[in-house]
Design a protein around this motif. Sequence first.
Motif, PDB file in Angstrom:
ATOM      1  N   ASP A  24       0.918  18.143   7.171  1.00 42.68           N
ATOM      2  CA  ASP A  24       0.171  18.540   8.366  1.00 42.68           C
ATOM      3  C   ASP A  24      -0.328  17.311   9.125  1.00 42.68           C
ATOM      4  O   ASP A  24      -0.289  17.274  10.362  1.00 42.68           O
ATOM      5  CB  ASP A  24      -1.019  19.432   7.976  1.00 42.68           C
ATOM      6  N   ALA A  25      -0.789  16.309   8.378  1.00 40.47           N
ATOM      7  CA  ALA A  25      -1.262  15.070   9.003  1.00 40.47           C
ATOM      8  C   ALA A  25      -0.117  14.362   9.725  1.00 40.47           C
ATOM      9  O   ALA A  25      -0.308  13.770  10.794  1.00 40.47           O
ATOM     10  CB  ALA A  25      -1.880  14.149   7.952  1.00 40.47           C
ATOM     11  N   LEU A  26       1.082  14.422   9.161  1.00 38.02           N
ATOM     12  CA  LEU A  26       2.249  13.803   9.807  1.00 38.02           C
ATOM     13  C   LEU A  26       2.597  14.515  11.113  1.00 38.02           C
ATOM     14  O   LEU A  26       2.989  13.875  12.089  1.00 38.02           O
ATOM     15  CB  LEU A  26       3.463  13.833   8.874  1.00 38.02           C
ATOM     16  N   ARG A  27       2.462  15.825  11.125  1.00 35.32           N
ATOM     17  CA  ARG A  27       2.760  16.581  12.358  1.00 35.32           C
ATOM     18  C   ARG A  27       1.774  16.217  13.461  1.00 35.32           C
ATOM     19  O   ARG A  27       2.149  16.079  14.632  1.00 35.32           O
ATOM     20  CB  ARG A  27       2.730  18.082  12.066  1.00 35.32           C
ATOM     21  N   VAL A  28       0.511  16.047  13.089  1.00 39.55           N
ATOM     22  CA  VAL A  28      -0.493  15.616  14.067  1.00 39.55           C
ATOM     23  C   VAL A  28      -0.153  14.219  14.577  1.00 39.55           C
ATOM     24  O   VAL A  28      -0.205  13.950  15.785  1.00 39.55           O
ATOM     25  CB  VAL A  28      -1.901  15.637  13.440  1.00 39.55           C
ATOM     26  N   ALA A  29       0.207  13.320  13.658  1.00 40.15           N
ATOM     27  CA  ALA A  29       0.565  11.954  14.039  1.00 40.15           C
ATOM     28  C   ALA A  29       1.781  11.941  14.959  1.00 40.15           C
ATOM     29  O   ALA A  29       1.843  11.182  15.941  1.00 40.15           O
ATOM     30  CB  ALA A  29       0.844  11.122  12.788  1.00 40.15           C
ATOM     31  N   ARG A  30       2.753  12.785  14.654  1.00 41.99           N
ATOM     32  CA  ARG A  30       3.967  12.853  15.471  1.00 41.99           C
ATOM     33  C   ARG A  30       3.651  13.301  16.891  1.00 41.99           C
ATOM     34  O   ARG A  30       4.220  12.807  17.867  1.00 41.99           O
ATOM     35  CB  ARG A  30       4.969  13.793  14.807  1.00 41.99           C
ATOM     36  N   VAL A  50       0.857  -1.188   0.000  1.00 44.34           N
ATOM     37  CA  VAL A  50       0.000   0.000   0.000  1.00 44.34           C
ATOM     38  C   VAL A  50       0.892   1.235   0.000  1.00 44.34           C
ATOM     39  O   VAL A  50       1.993   1.214   0.551  1.00 44.34           O
ATOM     40  CB  VAL A  50      -0.950   0.028   1.223  1.00 44.34           C
ATOM     41  N   PRO A  51       0.454   2.321  -0.627  1.00 43.64           N
ATOM     42  CA  PRO A  51       1.292   3.522  -0.674  1.00 43.64           C
ATOM     43  C   PRO A  51       1.404   4.201   0.684  1.00 43.64           C
ATOM     44  O   PRO A  51       0.463   4.194   1.474  1.00 43.64           O
ATOM     45  CB  PRO A  51       0.578   4.412  -1.692  1.00 43.64           C
ATOM     46  N   MET A  52       2.560   4.792   0.945  1.00 41.15           N
ATOM     47  CA  MET A  52       2.773   5.471   2.221  1.00 41.15           C
ATOM     48  C   MET A  52       1.879   6.688   2.403  1.00 41.15           C
ATOM     49  O   MET A  52       1.341   6.922   3.486  1.00 41.15           O
ATOM     50  CB  MET A  52       4.235   5.928   2.335  1.00 41.15           C
ATOM     51  N   TYR A  53       1.748   7.497   1.345  1.00 47.69           N
ATOM     52  CA  TYR A  53       1.188   8.839   1.494  1.00 47.69           C
ATOM     53  C   TYR A  53      -0.267   8.860   1.953  1.00 47.69           C
ATOM     54  O   TYR A  53      -0.723   9.821   2.586  1.00 47.69           O
ATOM     55  CB  TYR A  53       1.326   9.633   0.185  1.00 47.69           C
ATOM     56  N   CYS A  54      -1.023   7.787   1.664  1.00 47.02           N
ATOM     57  CA  CYS A  54      -2.462   7.830   1.946  1.00 47.02           C
ATOM     58  C   CYS A  54      -2.928   6.717   2.869  1.00 47.02           C
ATOM     59  O   CYS A  54      -4.112   6.402   2.910  1.00 47.02           O
ATOM     60  CB  CYS A  54      -3.254   7.793   0.641  1.00 47.02           C
ATOM     61  N   THR A  55      -2.007   6.109   3.620  1.00 42.32           N
ATOM     62  CA  THR A  55      -2.371   5.046   4.547  1.00 42.32           C
ATOM     63  C   THR A  55      -1.877   5.378   5.946  1.00 42.32           C
ATOM     64  O   THR A  55      -0.886   6.097   6.123  1.00 42.32           O
ATOM     65  CB  THR A  55      -1.768   3.700   4.114  1.00 42.32           C
ATOM     66  N   ALA A  56      -2.557   4.834   6.938  1.00 39.72           N
ATOM     67  CA  ALA A  56      -2.155   5.100   8.321  1.00 39.72           C
ATOM     68  C   ALA A  56      -0.779   4.505   8.616  1.00 39.72           C
ATOM     69  O   ALA A  56       0.045   5.136   9.278  1.00 39.72           O
ATOM     70  CB  ALA A  56      -3.197   4.532   9.283  1.00 39.72           C
ATOM     71  N   SER A  57      -0.531   3.301   8.127  1.00 44.07           N
ATOM     72  CA  SER A  57       0.765   2.669   8.386  1.00 44.07           C
ATOM     73  C   SER A  57       1.891   3.470   7.751  1.00 44.07           C
ATOM     74  O   SER A  57       2.961   3.663   8.356  1.00 44.07           O
ATOM     75  CB  SER A  57       0.782   1.226   7.875  1.00 44.07           C
ATOM     76  N   GLY A  58       1.652   3.959   6.534  1.00 48.52           N
ATOM     77  CA  GLY A  58       2.659   4.763   5.865  1.00 48.52           C
ATOM     78  C   GLY A  58       2.898   6.083   6.567  1.00 48.52           C
ATOM     79  O   GLY A  58       4.041   6.513   6.758  1.00 48.52           O
ATOM     80  N   ARG A  59       1.833   6.731   6.970  1.00 50.94           N
ATOM     81  CA  ARG A  59       1.986   8.016   7.656  1.00 50.94           C
ATOM     82  C   ARG A  59       2.619   7.849   9.030  1.00 50.94           C
ATOM     83  O   ARG A  59       3.364   8.723   9.490  1.00 50.94           O
ATOM     84  CB  ARG A  59       0.626   8.707   7.765  1.00 50.94           C
ATOM     85  N   ALA A  60       2.307   6.743   9.700  1.00 49.08           N
ATOM     86  CA  ALA A  60       2.957   6.492  10.986  1.00 49.08           C
ATOM     87  C   ALA A  60       4.462   6.369  10.786  1.00 49.08           C
ATOM     88  O   ALA A  60       5.254   6.946  11.539  1.00 49.08           O
ATOM     89  CB  ALA A  60       2.384   5.220  11.621  1.00 49.08           C
ATOM     90  N   TYR A  61       4.851   5.617   9.761  1.00 49.54           N
ATOM     91  CA  TYR A  61       6.272   5.454   9.451  1.00 49.54           C
ATOM     92  C   TYR A  61       6.901   6.803   9.102  1.00 49.54           C
ATOM     93  O   TYR A  61       7.958   7.169   9.630  1.00 49.54           O
ATOM     94  CB  TYR A  61       6.428   4.477   8.292  1.00 49.54           C
ATOM     95  N   THR A  89      -4.030  14.276  -1.328  1.00 51.70           N
ATOM     96  CA  THR A  89      -2.910  14.205  -2.274  1.00 51.70           C
ATOM     97  C   THR A  89      -2.010  15.427  -2.207  1.00 51.70           C
ATOM     98  O   THR A  89      -0.905  15.406  -2.757  1.00 51.70           O
ATOM     99  CB  THR A  89      -3.438  14.058  -3.715  1.00 51.70           C
ATOM    100  N   ASP A  90      -2.450  16.491  -1.562  1.00 49.34           N
ATOM    101  CA  ASP A  90      -1.648  17.706  -1.455  1.00 49.34           C
ATOM    102  C   ASP A  90      -0.495  17.480  -0.472  1.00 49.34           C
ATOM    103  O   ASP A  90      -0.718  17.002   0.652  1.00 49.34           O
ATOM    104  CB  ASP A  90      -2.513  18.873  -0.983  1.00 49.34           C
ATOM    105  N   VAL A  91       0.716  17.800  -0.876  1.00 41.68           N
ATOM    106  CA  VAL A  91       1.898  17.542  -0.047  1.00 41.68           C
ATOM    107  C   VAL A  91       1.796  18.244   1.297  1.00 41.68           C
ATOM    108  O   VAL A  91       2.049  17.639   2.358  1.00 41.68           O
ATOM    109  CB  VAL A  91       3.187  17.972  -0.784  1.00 41.68           C
ATOM    110  N   ASP A  92       1.442  19.505   1.298  1.00 42.89           N
ATOM    111  CA  ASP A  92       1.377  20.253   2.556  1.00 42.89           C
ATOM    112  C   ASP A  92       0.297  19.703   3.483  1.00 42.89           C
ATOM    113  O   ASP A  92       0.481  19.661   4.707  1.00 42.89           O
ATOM    114  CB  ASP A  92       1.114  21.737   2.280  1.00 42.89           C
ATOM    115  N   GLU A  93      -0.809  19.281   2.909  1.00 46.94           N
ATOM    116  CA  GLU A  93      -1.881  18.702   3.723  1.00 46.94           C
ATOM    117  C   GLU A  93      -1.424  17.391   4.362  1.00 46.94           C
ATOM    118  O   GLU A  93      -1.713  17.117   5.536  1.00 46.94           O
ATOM    119  CB  GLU A  93      -3.131  18.472   2.871  1.00 46.94           C
ATOM    120  N   ILE A  94      -0.706  16.578   3.602  1.00 48.12           N
ATOM    121  CA  ILE A  94      -0.188  15.323   4.149  1.00 48.12           C
ATOM    122  C   ILE A  94       0.861  15.601   5.223  1.00 48.12           C
ATOM    123  O   ILE A  94       0.904  14.941   6.269  1.00 48.12           O
ATOM    124  CB  ILE A  94       0.400  14.445   3.026  1.00 48.12           C
TER     125      ILE A  94
END
Length: 269
Positions: free
Chosen positions: A193-199, A148-159, A186-191
Amino acid sequence: MDASLESAVPQDDSPSLLFNQSLEKGLAVLCAFSASRRTMTLADVAAATDITKSSAQRMVFTLEKLGYLRKHPKTRRYQLTPRVMEIGFNYLSAHALIDVATPFLSELTKVTTETTCLTEADGLDMVYVARFVSAQFVPVHMPIGSRVPMYCTASGRAYLSALPEDEARARIEASDRVAHTTRTRTDVDEIMDALRVARARGYATNEEELFLGDMTIAAPVLGSQGRPVASVHVVAPTSRWTMEEAERKLAPALLLCARSLTSSARSVD
């Protein structure tokens, strides 16, 4: 740069005397078979791997003799044999983290009553390497080896959330950010932002961004150097959960599992 990212972005193509092009072609032939190409003729193999028909013939003949391919007696089309799974099985059986993760994933499934999985990064994808299936309905079947692609999955975003921010951004920008559903970010900045929340909270989420009806919550597993080595996630189908309920009831057990796996990963890393 991380080795798995190096394999996913353009590199120096200068030739090396150590590089075996025949082996490369043979592996390309094996990898060309898929759900959309279950069987192929020699011409199909040549076209799928971008090699000459004579080269394809040599590769296919050798792989057939070694038992990795077989030819249908009537259609004369080639297909993979079960022997190709030996390589993947050897990887799984020799993987120390998968071995130690088994009881933790089993317990996580028992506590949450939902399917739990361990995934590893490969290039810009996450690959399923362990899975404990719930007795309840699961909307999407993801067997071991699924990608599964990293950018749009929970496992990928966690990583990605456990990587330095510039490295995470490089991976996202290198991804082919397809909108799999109307909810896919799909927007890089939006993704980012999601990584910062996850972190900040220790886990990432995916709410129907890859498959409709599918939600997941994932946390990174860290190695001895503090870098992510895997992700663990819990599947929370929309038929049983809202995201708010899943975060409240599933995230605590997930984070406990991720911490236990991180301790184990550091001991075997």
